[in-house]
Write an enzyme that holds these catalytic residues in place. Sequence first.
Site, PDB file in Angstrom:
ATOM      1  N   ARG A 168       0.809  -1.233   0.000  1.00 36.08           N
ATOM      2  CA  ARG A 168       0.000   0.000   0.000  1.00 36.08           C
ATOM      3  C   ARG A 168       0.848   1.292   0.000  1.00 36.08           C
ATOM      4  NH1 ARG A 168      -3.324  -3.477  -0.856  1.00 36.08           N
ATOM      5  NH2 ARG A 168      -5.468  -3.449  -0.101  1.00 36.08           N
ATOM      6  N   CYS A 218     -11.303   0.037   1.846  1.00 38.31           N
ATOM      7  CA  CYS A 218     -10.799  -0.190   3.203  1.00 38.31           C
ATOM      8  C   CYS A 218     -10.305   1.130   3.795  1.00 38.31           C
ATOM      9  CB  CYS A 218      -9.676  -1.211   3.186  1.00 38.31           C
ATOM     10  SG  CYS A 218     -10.286  -2.895   3.005  1.00 38.31           S
ATOM     11  N   GLU A 292      -5.584   3.937   5.492  1.00 43.60           N
ATOM     12  CA  GLU A 292      -5.222   3.730   4.088  1.00 43.60           C
ATOM     13  C   GLU A 292      -5.848   4.854   3.256  1.00 43.60           C
ATOM     14  OE1 GLU A 292      -6.290  -0.103   2.300  1.00 43.60           O
ATOM     15  OE2 GLU A 292      -6.300   0.884   0.366  1.00 43.60           O
TER      16      GLU A 292
END
Length: 299
Positions: A168, A218, A292
């Site tokens: 990520r 998310c 995130e």
Amino acid sequence: MRVPDCICRDVSLARYSTLCIGGRADYFTETIDPALTADAQLVEACEFARDNNLDIFTLGQGSNVLFGDAGFRGLVLHIAANGWISWRDGQLWVDAGSYVSTLVNLGVSSGLTGFESFAGLPGTVGGAVYGNAGCYGAEFWDMVEEVIFFDGVYVQNKTKDPDMFRYRWSLLKDNPQWIILAARLAVRPESKDVVAQKTRKTRQVRSSNQPKTRSAGCIFKNPVLGGERVSAGALIDRVGLKGAQVGRAMISEEHGNFFVNLGGATAADFIKLIALAKGRVLGEYGVLLEEEIVEVGEF
Ligand code: EPU
């Protein structure tokens, strides 16, 4: 201050986020991403921001952002799709504004493997490169070979090396002033039936545990716990927070890492719900969840 014609003032950001939340941007421009070069509008917009000391936020499909209720005092640069996808010397080039879903469909229609795991993932190629989007065992950087970006003055390119990405994260995150223009991707030919079957499977799995209502995917990265990466959604589930609500924001009953806008939620509702989940998981598991999603502007 002279504002160039290509820049709009006082634009609501809510319609540019999949959460449908956000105040107004002082300055906003939409560029049809020119792919391998920086067009006059992009250059002019960047010059305007530089001359006036304005922060730039580069926006794709808005599927991973939470805009603050009080908006953004800088310039939002919305990179719109120009649908430029091209084979050159056996390589696939795509513009940053293209939707990931366009690539998934291309994979199925042309018999190209690599995109199947991304079926159902909202977002643009620029966003997926920037955040190294990942799902079902694949990361977007598995396919990236080269990235073309505009640094505000020059168009540059970087070819992939292992230090440019991890879970990520990509190098672009450390350089938010770089505007991704295009990427070169490695994909391989495969039977159309095989690609179609894998793509269908991804869609089925995704729809079995991810909500379809307004969300930003998310909210948290999966943390490392006991030496391995664990599902933040599972932790939020285990602390009993599925269904928890603040105002009109709710932790999805389907997946603990998806927070949904029930209609009329504010960024403040989301921030409180994020704090609630962080606090509870920290208390019970001793791990601090990290967002995130990208929080932009004033809250
Ligand atoms: N689980 C629960 N409760 C929940 C959620 C998950 O028990 O509320 C369990 C599942 O049953 C499964 C395990 O946790 O056994 C893992 O769940 P899942 O497959 O949904 O994966 P995840 O780790 O929660 C990650 C990505 C998702 C991606 C899925 C599928 C992150 C932060 N999330 O979620 O990516 O779609 O894997 O591969 O890495 C996103 O980044 O926006 C995103 C949605």
